[in-house]
Write a protein that holds these residues in place. Structure first.
Motif, PDB file in Angstrom:
ATOM      1  N   GLU A   6       0.845  -0.937   0.310  1.00 49.24           N
ATOM      2  CA  GLU A   6      -0.196   0.072   0.688  1.00 49.24           C
ATOM      3  C   GLU A   6       0.421   1.323   0.042  1.00 49.24           C
ATOM      4  OE1 GLU A   6      -1.804  -3.160   2.655  1.00 49.24           O
ATOM      5  OE2 GLU A   6      -0.097  -2.142   2.634  1.00 49.24           O
ATOM      6  N   SER A   7       0.070   2.190   0.038  1.00 43.51           N
ATOM      7  CA  SER A   7       1.155   3.502  -0.120  1.00 43.51           C
ATOM      8  C   SER A   7      -0.172   4.728  -0.653  1.00 43.51           C
ATOM      9  CB  SER A   7       2.274   4.061  -1.615  1.00 43.51           C
ATOM     10  OG  SER A   7       1.249   3.367  -2.539  1.00 43.51           O
ATOM     11  N   GLY A   8       0.228   5.759  -0.495  1.00 45.48           N
ATOM     12  CA  GLY A   8      -0.622   7.171  -0.439  1.00 45.48           C
ATOM     13  C   GLY A   8      -1.262   7.559   0.646  1.00 45.48           C
ATOM     14  N   GLY A   9      -1.257   6.440   1.693  1.00 49.44           N
ATOM     15  CA  GLY A   9      -1.190   7.107   3.193  1.00 49.44           C
ATOM     16  C   GLY A   9      -0.828   8.830   3.513  1.00 49.44           C
ATOM     17  N   GLY A  10      -1.175   9.635   4.907  1.00 50.48           N
ATOM     18  CA  GLY A  10      -0.797  10.836   5.290  1.00 50.48           C
ATOM     19  C   GLY A  10      -2.122  11.744   6.276  1.00 50.48           C
ATOM     20  N   LEU A  11      -1.300  12.677   6.204  1.00 50.46           N
ATOM     21  CA  LEU A  11      -2.647  13.332   7.131  1.00 50.46           C
ATOM     22  C   LEU A  11      -3.096  14.669   6.029  1.00 50.46           C
ATOM     23  CD1 LEU A  11      -2.469  14.702   9.893  1.00 50.46           C
ATOM     24  CD2 LEU A  11      -0.922  16.313   9.899  1.00 50.46           C
ATOM     25  N   VAL A  12      -4.113  14.469   6.242  1.00 51.38           N
ATOM     26  CA  VAL A  12      -5.406  15.850   5.917  1.00 51.38           C
ATOM     27  C   VAL A  12      -6.490  16.219   6.365  1.00 51.38           C
ATOM     28  CG1 VAL A  12      -6.691  14.065   5.200  1.00 51.38           C
ATOM     29  CG2 VAL A  12      -6.844  15.276   3.521  1.00 51.38           C
ATOM     30  N   GLN A  13      -6.861  17.011   6.406  1.00 45.72           N
ATOM     31  CA  GLN A  13      -7.903  17.831   7.637  1.00 45.72           C
ATOM     32  C   GLN A  13      -9.105  17.323   6.889  1.00 45.72           C
ATOM     33  OE1 GLN A  13      -7.223  21.736   6.515  1.00 45.72           O
ATOM     34  NE2 GLN A  13      -6.188  22.449   8.026  1.00 45.72           N
ATOM     35  N   ALA A  14      -9.900  17.923   7.513  1.00 43.55           N
ATOM     36  CA  ALA A  14     -11.417  16.627   7.810  1.00 43.55           C
ATOM     37  C   ALA A  14     -12.085  17.853   6.566  1.00 43.55           C
ATOM     38  CB  ALA A  14     -11.684  17.930   8.603  1.00 43.55           C
ATOM     39  N   GLY A  15     -12.457  16.917   5.815  1.00 48.43           N
ATOM     40  CA  GLY A  15     -13.095  17.815   3.724  1.00 48.43           C
ATOM     41  C   GLY A  15     -12.141  17.156   3.223  1.00 48.43           C
ATOM     42  N   GLY A  16     -11.276  17.216   3.234  1.00 46.71           N
ATOM     43  CA  GLY A  16      -9.938  16.872   2.705  1.00 46.71           C
ATOM     44  C   GLY A  16     -10.209  15.357   1.825  1.00 46.71           C
ATOM     45  N   SER A  17      -9.443  14.904   0.919  1.00 46.70           N
ATOM     46  CA  SER A  17      -9.003  14.161  -0.134  1.00 46.70           C
ATOM     47  C   SER A  17      -7.791  12.922  -0.252  1.00 46.70           C
ATOM     48  CB  SER A  17     -10.231  13.717  -1.224  1.00 46.70           C
ATOM     49  OG  SER A  17     -10.755  14.228  -1.410  1.00 46.70           O
ATOM     50  N   LEU A  18      -7.864  11.975  -0.365  1.00 41.39           N
ATOM     51  CA  LEU A  18      -6.409  10.995  -0.441  1.00 41.39           C
ATOM     52  C   LEU A  18      -6.713   9.727  -1.045  1.00 41.39           C
ATOM     53  CD1 LEU A  18      -4.993  10.560   2.817  1.00 41.39           C
ATOM     54  CD2 LEU A  18      -3.790  11.851   1.149  1.00 41.39           C
ATOM     55  N   SER A  83     -14.263  13.446   0.850  1.00 40.70           N
ATOM     56  CA  SER A  83     -14.953  14.254   2.064  1.00 40.70           C
ATOM     57  C   SER A  83     -14.685  13.357   3.788  1.00 40.70           C
ATOM     58  CB  SER A  83     -16.316  14.143   2.043  1.00 40.70           C
ATOM     59  OG  SER A  83     -16.849  14.477   1.063  1.00 40.70           O
ATOM     60  N   LEU A  84     -13.370  13.208   3.885  1.00 39.79           N
ATOM     61  CA  LEU A  84     -12.808  12.878   4.806  1.00 39.79           C
ATOM     62  C   LEU A  84     -12.487  13.365   6.361  1.00 39.79           C
ATOM     63  CD1 LEU A  84      -9.325  11.824   3.808  1.00 39.79           C
ATOM     64  CD2 LEU A  84     -11.340  10.206   4.788  1.00 39.79           C
ATOM     65  N   ARG A  85     -13.325  12.423   7.231  1.00 36.61           N
ATOM     66  CA  ARG A  85     -14.192  13.230   8.364  1.00 36.61           C
ATOM     67  C   ARG A  85     -12.646  12.282   9.522  1.00 36.61           C
ATOM     68  NH1 ARG A  85     -19.283  10.014   7.644  1.00 36.61           N
ATOM     69  NH2 ARG A  85     -20.449  11.297   6.101  1.00 36.61           N
ATOM     70  N   PRO A  86     -12.829  13.050  10.520  1.00 38.37           N
ATOM     71  CA  PRO A  86     -12.101  11.796  11.829  1.00 38.37           C
ATOM     72  C   PRO A  86     -11.732  10.965  12.105  1.00 38.37           C
ATOM     73  CG  PRO A  86     -12.799  14.440  12.169  1.00 38.37           C
ATOM     74  CD  PRO A  86     -13.276  14.440  10.967  1.00 38.37           C
ATOM     75  N   GLU A  87     -13.147  10.397  12.379  1.00 32.92           N
ATOM     76  CA  GLU A  87     -13.396   9.215  11.858  1.00 32.92           C
ATOM     77  C   GLU A  87     -12.889   7.938  11.380  1.00 32.92           C
ATOM     78  OE1 GLU A  87     -15.541  11.756  12.643  1.00 32.92           O
ATOM     79  OE2 GLU A  87     -17.710  10.883  11.554  1.00 32.92           O
ATOM     80  N   ASP A  88     -12.198   8.475   9.944  1.00 34.85           N
ATOM     81  CA  ASP A  88     -11.932   8.028   9.257  1.00 34.85           C
ATOM     82  C   ASP A  88     -10.546   7.447   9.087  1.00 34.85           C
ATOM     83  OD1 ASP A  88     -13.719   9.638   6.385  1.00 34.85           O
ATOM     84  OD2 ASP A  88     -13.739   6.984   6.805  1.00 34.85           O
ATOM     85  N   THR A  89      -9.668   8.160  10.187  1.00 35.24           N
ATOM     86  CA  THR A  89      -8.531   8.435  10.556  1.00 35.24           C
ATOM     87  C   THR A  89      -7.665   6.842  11.121  1.00 35.24           C
ATOM     88  OG1 THR A  89      -8.243  10.269  11.324  1.00 35.24           O
ATOM     89  CG2 THR A  89      -6.971   8.646  12.346  1.00 35.24           C
ATOM     90  N   ASP A  90      -7.504   5.859  10.475  1.00 32.41           N
ATOM     91  CA  ASP A  90      -6.890   4.654  10.697  1.00 32.41           C
ATOM     92  C   ASP A  90      -5.772   4.039  10.054  1.00 32.41           C
ATOM     93  OD1 ASP A  90     -10.355   3.103  11.212  1.00 32.41           O
ATOM     94  OD2 ASP A  90      -9.432   3.811  12.464  1.00 32.41           O
ATOM     95  N   VAL A  91      -5.266   2.696  10.212  1.00 27.18           N
ATOM     96  CA  VAL A  91      -4.374   1.824   9.156  1.00 27.18           C
ATOM     97  C   VAL A  91      -4.913   1.541   8.054  1.00 27.18           C
ATOM     98  CG1 VAL A  91      -2.515   0.597   9.380  1.00 27.18           C
ATOM     99  CG2 VAL A  91      -2.742   1.804  10.610  1.00 27.18           C
ATOM    100  N   TYR A  92      -4.712   1.559   6.878  1.00 26.10           N
ATOM    101  CA  TYR A  92      -6.095   1.305   6.319  1.00 26.10           C
ATOM    102  C   TYR A  92      -5.228   0.575   5.158  1.00 26.10           C
ATOM    103  CZ  TYR A  92      -9.376   5.086   6.506  1.00 26.10           C
ATOM    104  OH  TYR A  92     -10.561   5.581   5.853  1.00 26.10           O
ATOM    105  N   TYR A  93      -5.546  -0.851   4.897  1.00 18.06           N
ATOM    106  CA  TYR A  93      -5.288  -2.843   4.696  1.00 18.06           C
ATOM    107  C   TYR A  93      -5.402  -2.830   3.026  1.00 18.06           C
ATOM    108  CZ  TYR A  93      -3.022  -2.845   9.584  1.00 18.06           C
ATOM    109  OH  TYR A  93      -2.235  -2.884  10.832  1.00 18.06           O
ATOM    110  N   CYS A  94      -4.619  -3.224   2.126  1.00 21.09           N
ATOM    111  CA  CYS A  94      -4.450  -3.921   0.969  1.00 21.09           C
ATOM    112  C   CYS A  94      -5.189  -5.341   1.421  1.00 21.09           C
ATOM    113  CB  CYS A  94      -4.215  -3.440   0.326  1.00 21.09           C
ATOM    114  SG  CYS A  94      -4.272  -4.350  -1.530  1.00 21.09           S
ATOM    115  N   ALA A  95      -6.133  -5.867   0.750  1.00 22.66           N
ATOM    116  CA  ALA A  95      -6.165  -7.477   0.540  1.00 22.66           C
ATOM    117  C   ALA A  95      -6.784  -8.202  -0.593  1.00 22.66           C
ATOM    118  CB  ALA A  95      -7.588  -7.795   1.442  1.00 22.66           C
TER     119      ALA A  95
END
Length: 116
Positions: A6-18, A83-95
């Motif tokens: 995986e790649s592309g994670g990072g820090l973003v403000q609420a309402g932003g996109s990744l 439209s990211l939200r603070p509650e979307d903060t997590d480690v994201y895994y590909c499967a």
């Protein structure tokens, strides 16, 4: 043996996109079911989205905001998160692999942090 990176994670403000990417190697990619999950510390890993052929499937919490797609020529699956939200903060895994949503093979994860 399938490898998923995986790649592309990072820090973003609420309402932003990744956009997250997951590069697969070690087998034929086309037709291989792929998905995304996420996990917060101390919590169970939860399903986010999956794709197989022309079929996509989303958790209710991310419908409309997230889009899963794949590029078979690049052996890569993507997760566009808007439209990211603070509650979307997590480690994201590909499967990928067997089962629906797929859970047979896993990447190492990429951290997404959404600030309020």
């Amino acid at each position: 043996q399938v490898q998923l990176v995986e790649s592309g994670g990072g820090l973003v403000q609420a309402g932003g996109s990744l956009r997250l990417s997951c590069a697969a190697s070690g087998r034929t990619f086309s037709g291989y079911p792929m998905g995304w999950f996420r996990q917060a510390p101390g919590k169970e890993r939860e399903f986010v989205a999956a794709i197989s052929g022309g079929l996509t499937y989303y958790a209710d919490s991310v419908k409309v905001r997230f889009t899963i797609s794949r590029d078979n020529a690049k052996n890569t699956v993507y997760l566009q998160m808007n439209s990211l939200r603070p509650e979307d903060t997590d480690v994201y895994y590909c499967a990928g692999g067997s089962g629906w949503p797929p859970r047979e093979n896993w990447g190492e994860g990429t951290l997404v942090t959404v600030s309020s």
